[in-house]
Each structure stands twice: as structure tokens, then as C-alpha cells.
Design an enzyme around this catalytic site. Structure first.
Site, PDB file in Angstrom:
ATOM      1  N   ASP A   1       0.706  -1.180   0.539  1.00  0.00           N
ATOM      2  CA  ASP A   1      -0.012   0.323   0.393  1.00  0.00           C
ATOM      3  C   ASP A   1       1.014   1.159  -0.253  1.00  0.00           C
ATOM      4  O   ASP A   1       1.208   1.380   1.155  1.00  0.00           O
ATOM      5  CB  ASP A   1      -1.267  -0.212   1.338  1.00  0.00           C
ATOM      6  CG  ASP A   1      -1.732   1.505   0.737  1.00  0.00           C
ATOM      7  OD1 ASP A   1      -2.755   1.180  -0.023  1.00  0.00           O
ATOM      8  OD2 ASP A   1      -1.925   1.753   1.931  1.00  0.00           O
TER       9      ASP A   1
ATOM     10  N   GLU B   1      -1.319  -0.934  -4.632  1.00  0.00           N
ATOM     11  CA  GLU B   1      -2.620  -0.257  -4.963  1.00  0.00           C
ATOM     12  C   GLU B   1      -2.140   0.238  -6.637  1.00  0.00           C
ATOM     13  O   GLU B   1      -1.475   1.298  -6.698  1.00  0.00           O
ATOM     14  CB  GLU B   1      -2.522   0.097  -4.256  1.00  0.00           C
ATOM     15  CG  GLU B   1      -3.710   0.906  -4.161  1.00  0.00           C
ATOM     16  CD  GLU B   1      -4.327   1.431  -3.062  1.00  0.00           C
ATOM     17  OE1 GLU B   1      -4.884   1.214  -1.970  1.00  0.00           O
ATOM     18  OE2 GLU B   1      -4.209   2.920  -2.337  1.00  0.00           O
TER      19      GLU B   1
ATOM     20  N   ASP C   1      -2.817   0.794   6.923  1.00  0.00           N
ATOM     21  CA  ASP C   1      -2.145   0.962   5.812  1.00  0.00           C
ATOM     22  C   ASP C   1      -1.108  -0.397   5.713  1.00  0.00           C
ATOM     23  O   ASP C   1      -0.874  -1.319   4.607  1.00  0.00           O
ATOM     24  CB  ASP C   1      -0.705   2.022   5.974  1.00  0.00           C
ATOM     25  CG  ASP C   1      -1.297   3.053   6.368  1.00  0.00           C
ATOM     26  OD1 ASP C   1      -1.388   4.044   5.146  1.00  0.00           O
ATOM     27  OD2 ASP C   1      -1.343   3.557   7.307  1.00  0.00           O
TER      28      ASP C   1
END
EC number: 3.1.21.10
Length: 179
Positions: free
Chosen positions: A7, A68, A141
Site C-alpha cells: 500500500d 495499489e 496501511d
């Protein structure tokens, strides 16, 4: 299949490793955050993200890296940092010959919770449940990185079958043909 989920972020870059196959219980092998000080020079922050991801790659030896996909936000400065951290993660994987998959936030949320509009708490709760953890990983996160890895494990077999089918039966251009 062993997947490192990333992430991306400059201040907090979530990382998580999940192992398993679709349809079977998954196992978390590690979760954490690569942190950099907000007041440090950008080049040093990117270097710190690279060093952190390299350590995770060395320790866990993933077969895939799921990152991501960066999406447009109102704050250009934030999206730039996220994009730069994302590029670092992809570079680290590419350097080692590890395939990289990009997943959108809504794709990950839908895979893990059933809704592409789920909030961070719902994602954390489902990650906790799916990986049989005692508590949601903190910060968010870290949970998001695990969700990315889970999403890739669940979606990769279908994506691979689709790619193989397309490779076997390419679409022929019909330009200039009449029926």
C-alpha cells in the site's frame, strides 16, 4: 502462492505477505509499515522506502508483488508521493524478476469485503477474519497491504485463465471486411 502486498505511501508504506491459494485458508507471513520522516528530503525518503521493500523481498521471497494502483486525488502533492512510492515498489520487484500486479482500491475492497465502497474499518475487520488474526493490523496501511495480497491471490487464477484464453484465441481485426 506467496504475495507481497504494498500500500504505497511516503510517510507510511504498508507491506504485508500472504500465502495461499484461492478457495483455501490463507496465512499471513508478515505485516508492517515502512516509515519515512515527513521533513526529510524526498530523495532520502524514496531511498528509505526502497531499502524497506528490499528487506521485505529478501526476508519473504514472494512470487508476486501486488501494488495499489494510484488514483487521482484532490491533493496533487499526496498523489505524487503515493505514485513515487508505488514506482519504487514496482522497480524493486522488476529488478528481481518478480511479476507485479496493480489493483485499484475499489477492486481490493470488493474482493475482501464484497463491496467496492467499504471503509477502512470494514477492510481491517475482514482481513482480520480471513487471516484468522486476533486483532486488525495497525495502522490501516498495514491492513490494506494484506488486503492487496489477498485480492491478488483470489483474482490471479481467473486473470491467468483469461490471459491464456486470449493468447490461444486472439481477436482478428475485421477492418475492411464485409458480411
Amino acid at each position: 502462492m506467496r504475495v507481497l502486498g504494498v500500500d504505497p505511501g511516503l510517510t507510511r508504506c504498508g507491506v504485508g505477505v500472504v500465502e495461499g491459494v484461492a478457495g483455501r485458508p490463507l496465512t499471513m507471513l508478515g505485516v508492517g509499515v515502512v516509515r519515512t520522516p515527513a521533513d526529510a528530503d524526498l530523495s532520502l525518503r524514496l531511498l528509505a522506502v526502497e531499502q524497506g521493500i528490499e528487506e521485505w523481498l529478501d526476508e519473504h521471497r514472494p512470487e508476486f508483488v501486488a501494488v495499489e494502483r494510484v488514483f487521482s486525488q484532490h491533493n496533487v502533492r499526496t498523489v505524487m508521493g503515493t505514485a513515487q512510492a508505488s514506482a519504487v515498489a514496482m522497480l524493486c520487484a522488476a529488478r528481481r524478476g518478480i511479476p507485479v500486479a496493480l489493483h485499484t482500491p475499489s477492486e481490493v475492497k470488493a474482493a475482501v469485503t464484497g463491496s467496492g465502497r467499504a471503509d477502512k474499518a470494514q477492510v481491517g475487520a475482514m482481513v482480520t477474519r480471513l487471516l484468522r488474526l486476533s486483532a486488525p493490523p495497525k495502522p490501516a496501511d498495514a491492513a490494506d497491504a494484506l488486503a492487496l495480497a489477498i485480492c491478488h491471490i483470489w483474482r490471479a487464477p481467473a486473470q491467468n485463465r483469461l490471459q491464456q484464453a486470449v493468447a490461444r484465441h486472439p481477436v482478428h481485426a475485421t477492418k475492411g471486411r464485409t458480411a
